[in-house]
Design a protein around this motif. Structure first.
Motif, PDB file in Angstrom:
ATOM      1  N   UNK A 136      10.274   8.442  -2.799  1.00  0.00           N
ATOM      2  CA  UNK A 136       9.849   8.501  -1.510  1.00  0.00           C
ATOM      3  C   UNK A 136      10.326   7.529  -0.375  1.00  0.00           C
ATOM      4  N   UNK A 137      10.693   6.274  -1.185  1.00  0.00           N
ATOM      5  CA  UNK A 137      11.154   5.235  -0.195  1.00  0.00           C
ATOM      6  C   UNK A 137      12.383   5.522   0.236  1.00  0.00           C
ATOM      7  N   UNK A 166       1.497  13.595  -3.801  1.00  0.00           N
ATOM      8  CA  UNK A 166       1.831  12.141  -3.808  1.00  0.00           C
ATOM      9  C   UNK A 166       1.538  11.503  -2.659  1.00  0.00           C
ATOM     10  N   UNK A 167       0.905  10.364  -2.544  1.00  0.00           N
ATOM     11  CA  UNK A 167       0.265   9.840  -1.515  1.00  0.00           C
ATOM     12  C   UNK A 167       1.089   8.471  -1.319  1.00  0.00           C
ATOM     13  N   UNK A 168       1.639   8.667   0.084  1.00  0.00           N
ATOM     14  CA  UNK A 168       2.522   7.769   0.858  1.00  0.00           C
ATOM     15  C   UNK A 168       2.007   7.106   2.159  1.00  0.00           C
ATOM     16  N   UNK A 169       0.658   7.145   2.021  1.00  0.00           N
ATOM     17  CA  UNK A 169       0.091   6.815   3.464  1.00  0.00           C
ATOM     18  C   UNK A 169       0.074   5.394   3.743  1.00  0.00           C
ATOM     19  N   UNK A 170       0.154   4.510   2.885  1.00  0.00           N
ATOM     20  CA  UNK A 170       0.330   3.067   3.130  1.00  0.00           C
ATOM     21  C   UNK A 170       1.737   2.661   3.747  1.00  0.00           C
ATOM     22  N   UNK A 171       2.582   3.378   2.997  1.00  0.00           N
ATOM     23  CA  UNK A 171       4.091   3.371   3.519  1.00  0.00           C
ATOM     24  C   UNK A 171       4.214   3.809   4.939  1.00  0.00           C
ATOM     25  N   UNK A 172       3.677   5.042   5.114  1.00  0.00           N
ATOM     26  CA  UNK A 172       3.951   5.752   6.292  1.00  0.00           C
ATOM     27  C   UNK A 172       3.188   4.872   7.540  1.00  0.00           C
ATOM     28  N   UNK A 173       1.910   4.461   7.049  1.00  0.00           N
ATOM     29  CA  UNK A 173       1.298   3.674   8.088  1.00  0.00           C
ATOM     30  C   UNK A 173       1.814   2.267   8.709  1.00  0.00           C
ATOM     31  N   UNK A 174       2.725   1.931   7.401  1.00  0.00           N
ATOM     32  CA  UNK A 174       3.319   0.500   7.587  1.00  0.00           C
ATOM     33  C   UNK A 174       4.558   0.865   8.842  1.00  0.00           C
ATOM     34  N   UNK A 175       5.310   1.944   8.774  1.00  0.00           N
ATOM     35  CA  UNK A 175       6.265   2.230   9.361  1.00  0.00           C
ATOM     36  C   UNK A 175       5.855   2.551  10.899  1.00  0.00           C
ATOM     37  N   UNK A 220      11.538  -3.339  -3.313  1.00  0.00           N
ATOM     38  CA  UNK A 220      10.450  -4.437  -3.678  1.00  0.00           C
ATOM     39  C   UNK A 220       9.304  -3.637  -4.126  1.00  0.00           C
ATOM     40  N   UNK A 221       8.763  -4.276  -5.140  1.00  0.00           N
ATOM     41  CA  UNK A 221       7.634  -3.265  -5.679  1.00  0.00           C
ATOM     42  C   UNK A 221       6.536  -2.926  -4.965  1.00  0.00           C
ATOM     43  N   UNK A 222       6.164  -3.786  -3.968  1.00  0.00           N
ATOM     44  CA  UNK A 222       4.918  -3.532  -3.165  1.00  0.00           C
ATOM     45  C   UNK A 222       5.229  -2.486  -2.398  1.00  0.00           C
ATOM     46  N   UNK A 223       6.610  -2.307  -2.011  1.00  0.00           N
ATOM     47  CA  UNK A 223       7.000  -1.220  -1.253  1.00  0.00           C
ATOM     48  C   UNK A 223       7.108   0.019  -2.013  1.00  0.00           C
ATOM     49  N   UNK A 224       7.427   0.059  -3.000  1.00  0.00           N
ATOM     50  CA  UNK A 224       7.378   1.260  -3.858  1.00  0.00           C
ATOM     51  C   UNK A 224       6.017   1.644  -4.153  1.00  0.00           C
ATOM     52  N   UNK A 225       5.250   0.779  -4.296  1.00  0.00           N
ATOM     53  CA  UNK A 225       3.668   1.085  -4.426  1.00  0.00           C
ATOM     54  C   UNK A 225       2.918   1.859  -2.885  1.00  0.00           C
ATOM     55  N   UNK A 226       3.461   1.205  -2.018  1.00  0.00           N
ATOM     56  CA  UNK A 226       2.935   1.652  -0.860  1.00  0.00           C
ATOM     57  C   UNK A 226       3.403   3.099  -0.584  1.00  0.00           C
TER      58      UNK A 226
END
Length: 414
Positions: A70-71, A1-10, A58-64
């Motif tokens: 994972x959120x 599962x890819x959460x790279x965008x979300x992790x990078x955001x944090x 928020x949908x964009x956060x779910x995608x990230x």
């Protein structure tokens, strides 16, 4: 599962906070320990901003983060990390030389008291939330909403006890004002507006079918068609006397968007009541869909693993049309009362040469283990079930192949 965008955001947000606090100019020269204490306090309040933002679904956060579950994982650990920062700030501040000799005003004295209230409030509420399994779902939700109170006290403490002028339009002042506003509004939104704004799909229960001693299938007829993908889930509110109106997540078992079917297994107080009390024509409201189990996007060769009621997203795909992908399903359950639609799965396997099913009753057989399982090349793995089961199998698969195409959703939203 890819959460790279979300992790990078944090990482970007937390590093930005540390950077701005480190290079900001205080009102007057301060001790290095005081500077460190301020930076850690900034990380704490920034962390809580992220906690509230991630709770908005928020949908964009779910995608990230590639999935809502994972959120929630990062939401949980950010809350713990932010609490640690808040406690560390309090301890460091006591070690600052001559801190008590700083000129005091009614605002600074009140801010100091508010800081202590915020710290103790966060400690109490987060510790209670961590023991969510002992709470009713509605009580758990209320405790989460109450975090807004210590957050508000914490913001007052940061603004009026800081040795930095955060009310000026400096980079630190703008960053702090922006994150504080978004964090506070996110928490306020979930507390007051989420229920009214997000549950736009309404309808009623038009079918009830008992499919197991502890499981019921509900057909929901909606006023407006719900676009969804097979494998996704929704948050469902049921407006019936005797049932709490809090939204609960359920996978879509079947449907065409106008009519959808959900399967509800008696696992907690709410679901037990639904299984015994639910009535036809009861009004409902839906929010969603969510989820990233996309079978159509998977490889031609697929391995499916389901635990208990985790079979539902797979049923949604199988009942939609005959599958042309090569699928092997492992369905694990604990006794016949825990199983759903095994006859359908067996019949489907008989009539479709591309589909194979393995039924594992753990009361009669050993638990599934994939420690020595060799995943064929170009195979997509999809899993759905209890969190412990999903994490255990994910670890087993990754121990053999780090690049395995692994897709899963786990039952845990607390």
């Amino acid at each position: 599962m890819k959460s790279f965008k979300g992790i990078l955001f944090i990482i970007i947000i937390m590093c930005s906070s540390a950077f701005l606090w480190y290079f900001a100019k205080p009102i007057a020269p301060i001790h290095v320990l005081n500077k460190l204490s301020h930076m850690i306090a900034g990380l704490a309040i920034t962390g809580f901003f992220l906690v509230f933002l991630l709770s908005t679904r928020i949908k964009i956060i779910e995608r990230w983060f590639h999935g809502l579950e994972h959120v929630y994982v990062y939401h949980k650990y950010l809350a713990i990390l932010s609490l640690v920062f808040a406690i560390l700030h309090g301890q460091l501040q006591k070690m600052v030389p001559n801190w008590d000799k700083v000129q005091k005003t009614p605002f600074t004295e009140l801010a100091k008291n508010f800081g202590e209230i915020a710290q103790y409030g966060f400690i109490a509420l987060i510790l209670i939330a961590l023991f969510a399994k002992f709470l009713k779902y509605e009580h758990w939700r209320i405790i989460h909403r109450l975090l807004l109170i210590p957050y508000a006290f914490g913001l007052y403490h940061v603004y009026f006890s800081s040795r930095y002028d955060l009310l000026q339009p400096t980079p630190l002042g703008i960053f702090t004002a922006s994150t504080a506003t978004i964090g506070f509004m996110s928490a306020l939104y979930m507390l007051t507006m989420y229920q009214d704004m997000r549950f736009k799909h309404t309808g009623k229960i038009t079918g009830i079918r008992k499919i197991a001693p502890s499981a019921v299938e509900l057909q929901l007829t909606l006023d407006n068609k719900l676009p969804y993908r097979h494998g996704q889930f929704i948050f469902l509110k049921i407006f019936q006397e005797g049932l709490e109106e809090a939204p609960h997540p359920f996978s879509i078992t079947a449907g065409d968007g106008q009519k959808i079917v959900v399967t509800i297994k008696a696992l907690g107080d709410f679901t037990k009541k639904v299984n015994t009390m639910i009535q036809l024509n009861t009004p409902i409201a839906i929010e969603g869909p969510y989820g990233y189990l996309n079978f159509e996007a998977g490889q031609q060769q697929q391995l499916w693993i389901a635990g208990g009621v985790g079979i539902t997203p797979f049923l949604s795909y199988l009942t939609s049309a005959p599958s042309t992908q090569n699928i092997e399903l492992f369905y694990s359950y604990r006794g016949q009362d825990d199983t759903i639609h095994t006859e359908f799965l067996q019949d489907y396997a008989k009539n479709n040469e591309h589909f194979k099913v393995n039924l594992i009753d753990t009361t009669q057989m050993d638990r599934l283990c994939f420690a020595d399982y060799s995943v064929p090349a170009h195979t997509s793995i999809f899993m759905c079930g209890p969190e412990k089961m999903v994490k255990r199998y994910a670890k087993q698969f990754k121990s053999h192949n780090r690049d395995v195409d692994l897709n899963y959703e786990a039952f845990k939203f607390r």
